[in-house]
Scaffold this active site. Structure first.
Site: not given
Ligand code: TYM
Length: 336
Positions: A115, A203, A206
């Site tokens: 992130k 994976k 969103k």
């Protein structure tokens, strides 16, 4: 009573990955065990603000709880539903655990690395997020934390912090079950990781831009079915569960198993020897579309008032339990 606890961030509409990796397993476990376990389902709204929120955060929070109800959660006196930011002890314990955790172990968290992308401009919340998650778990002495595989490293961190704390101050925290025990409790053979439909090495997330990569819980059943039909597979021409050689096919088998509630091994056996990928896609597409249709029908009937009523009970309970644990921790540190 042992405690089962989980949380799902409410930044946006959820994906099928959230649904099959955490939400549905939690609902099934809650319905199975809530006579003998305490079940805590909370919305980690403070975790939600580490990144951009799509739409209105308050609406998203309420919708996240509706998702559990639409997935079939039965609420009784042992099931508690609350918002993290309505229980200030979470943030307070997070600070205390910040003083127990090391920079080294926190910097090793894969999600932080992904992130932050190594950029110094990333917000400190992204770095601190697993410590707040540890506080969420340890405040309630949770043993079982149903989550997807991407969160396993955070469970191990919570365990390490609890053990370190207990070694210094005595038995204050219950040590959450190891990830191997979590998997066993969830009744699956390994951690759940639903893959990106177009790029199954990754994976389902969103934040992926390509719409065909992910199924959102707001997708129409027909749209979801089409996305499954368009999923990337391979050219090996055999239906076999092998995440390395055939991640796309394995992902479809996994989705089918989780939706139907049939053990993965049984689904694998059913398809063993089959070669037509189109048949598998058709079956999985129908399962996903059927699940979404039922889910969305129930979702439309749940009112905001129902959710707000659940928060009222849940937040009273949560503050009571969390404040007691926080006080024990504060005493251990000499703050009280
Ligand atoms: P979050 O909000 O990113 O994801 C919520 C849950 O969905 C699971 N998940 C998946 N599972 C399988 N396949 C996927 N593709 C997939 N994508 C997401 C995640 O593993 C997770 O279980 N830090 C947590 C929220 C949290 C929490 C907690 C969870 C905060 N405090 C305490 C449990 C206990 C998070 O950001 O999850």
């Amino acid at each position: 009573m042992k405690t089962i606890l989980t949380g799902i961030r409410s930044n946006s509409v959820l994906t099928l990955g959230n649904y099959l990796g955490a939400l549905l397993p939690m609902v099934r476990l809650a319905n199975k065990y809530s006579a003998e376990y305490t079940v805590n389902i909370f919305v980690p709204d403070l975790h939600s603000i580490i990144s951009e929120v799509d739409g209105d955060l308050r609406e998203n929070i309420v919708r996240t709880v509706k998702y559990y109800l639409a997935a079939g959660l039965l609420v009784n006196k042992n099931v508690h539903i609350y918002r993290q930011s309505f229980v200030p002890a979470h943030s307070e314990l997070c600070w205390i655990l910040d003083c127990v955790a090391t920079m080294g172990e926190t910097s090793r968290m894969i999600q932080y690395k992904e992130k932050s992308k190594g950029q110094e401009s990333c917000n400190v919340g992204i770095f601190n997020y697993p410590i707040l998650m540890a506080a969420d778990i340890l405040l309630y002495d949770a043993t079982y934390v149903p989550i997807g595989e991407d969160q396993f490293q955070h469970i191990e961190l919570a365990r390490n912090l609890a053990m370190r704390f207990n070694n210094r101050f005595g038995e204050v925290f219950t040590i959450p079950a190891s990830t191997a025990e979590q998997v066993k409790f969830m009744g699956v053979s390994e951690g759940i990781r639903i893959r990106d439909l177009l790029n199954p090495e990754k994976k389902m997330s969103k934040s992926t831009v390509a719409d065909g990569s992910k199924i959102m819980l707001s997708d129409s059943p027909e749209r979801a079915r089409k996305k499954i039909m368009g999923a990337t597979t391979d050219s090996l021409g055999r239906i076999k569960f092998d995440m390395f050689a055939q991640p796309g096919i394995s992902n479809l088998l996994q989705i089918e198993a989780l939706i139907s509630g049939v053990p993965l091994q049984d689904v694998i056996s059913t398809w063993a020897g089959e070669t037509k990928y189109g048949d598998l896609k058709k079956k999985v597409g129908e399962s996903v579309a059927g699940e979404l249709a039922t889910f969305q029908e129930k979702l439309a009937k749940i009112s905001d008032e129902e959710v707000l009523g659940l928060f009222e009970e849940g937040e009273e309970y949560a503050n009571d339990v969390a404040n007691k644990k926080l006080f024990e921790v504060q005493k251990a540190f000499g703050l009280r």
